[in-house]
Design an enzyme around this catalytic site. Sequence first.
Site, short mmCIF file in Angstrom:
data_model
loop_
_atom_site.label_atom_id
_atom_site.label_comp_id
_atom_site.label_asym_id
_atom_site.label_seq_id
_atom_site.Cartn_x
_atom_site.Cartn_y
_atom_site.Cartn_z
N CYS A 250 -170.33 -4.55 -70.97
CA CYS A 250 -168.94 -3.62 -71.15
C CYS A 250 -170.65 -2.30 -70.89
O CYS A 250 -170.34 -0.56 -70.17
CB CYS A 250 -168.72 -2.56 -72.41
SG CYS A 250 -167.08 -4.09 -71.83
N ASP B 135 -167.54 0.91 -77.09
CA ASP B 135 -166.92 -0.70 -77.95
C ASP B 135 -168.00 -0.72 -79.20
O ASP B 135 -167.78 -2.01 -79.38
CB ASP B 135 -167.02 -1.21 -76.92
CG ASP B 135 -166.39 -0.83 -75.34
OD1 ASP B 135 -166.15 0.20 -75.79
OD2 ASP B 135 -166.05 -2.47 -74.77
N LYS C 202 -159.96 2.68 -73.01
CA LYS C 202 -159.96 1.66 -71.91
C LYS C 202 -159.40 0.21 -71.86
O LYS C 202 -158.66 0.34 -72.89
CB LYS C 202 -161.67 1.63 -71.02
CG LYS C 202 -162.02 0.39 -72.01
CD LYS C 202 -163.79 0.70 -71.40
CE LYS C 202 -164.83 0.19 -71.98
NZ LYS C 202 -164.41 -1.21 -72.42
#
Length: 193
Positions: A140, A15, A101
Amino acid sequence: MKMDIGTGDALIIVDVQNDFLPGGSLPVPAGDEVIPNLNRYIAAFLFRELPIFATRDWHPPDHCSFHQQGGPWPAHCIAGTQGAAFPANLEIPCDTHIISKATSREKDAYSGFSETELDAMLKSAGISRVFIGGLATDHCVLSTVRDALNQGYDIFVLKDAVRGLDADATSAALEEMAHLGAKLIDFETIVPA
């Protein structure tokens, strides 16, 4: 501890997107500092012709995690926007496996393994050791590491290439990952041959 990387190893970049960098809608403090270090890891994995994966939040505009829907976060990483893009100075190769995601409006997902093909792709590539860096350590990255360990991978967290939203939560996340069996390393540990 010195180690080499080779067959059976993969790099996962978690991310690293514009909205999580300074100036983005959900900035991780000093999140941009991971980019030069991640670029060094990318170069090392490329040199050894090892696979690279990059996860990304790829939210619909009315995602359940957003404040407007009663969620905990400001709107961020909306699919197809500049905020969801990887930063231009992150040297992601064109053959990087991109894992999107949290793509469903009704469900949030912090882990790169949550309702994605990541595990199947790693297993089909014969991967047993996974090296993980990115944003944010306390959300994350932690969730991805937990799931990777649960799937049986040998995990190395790139402590010089992660940053978290909250300093205390980040320290706790690193401690938890180590307690669960992940190894915390930095670039000097990896010796590309």
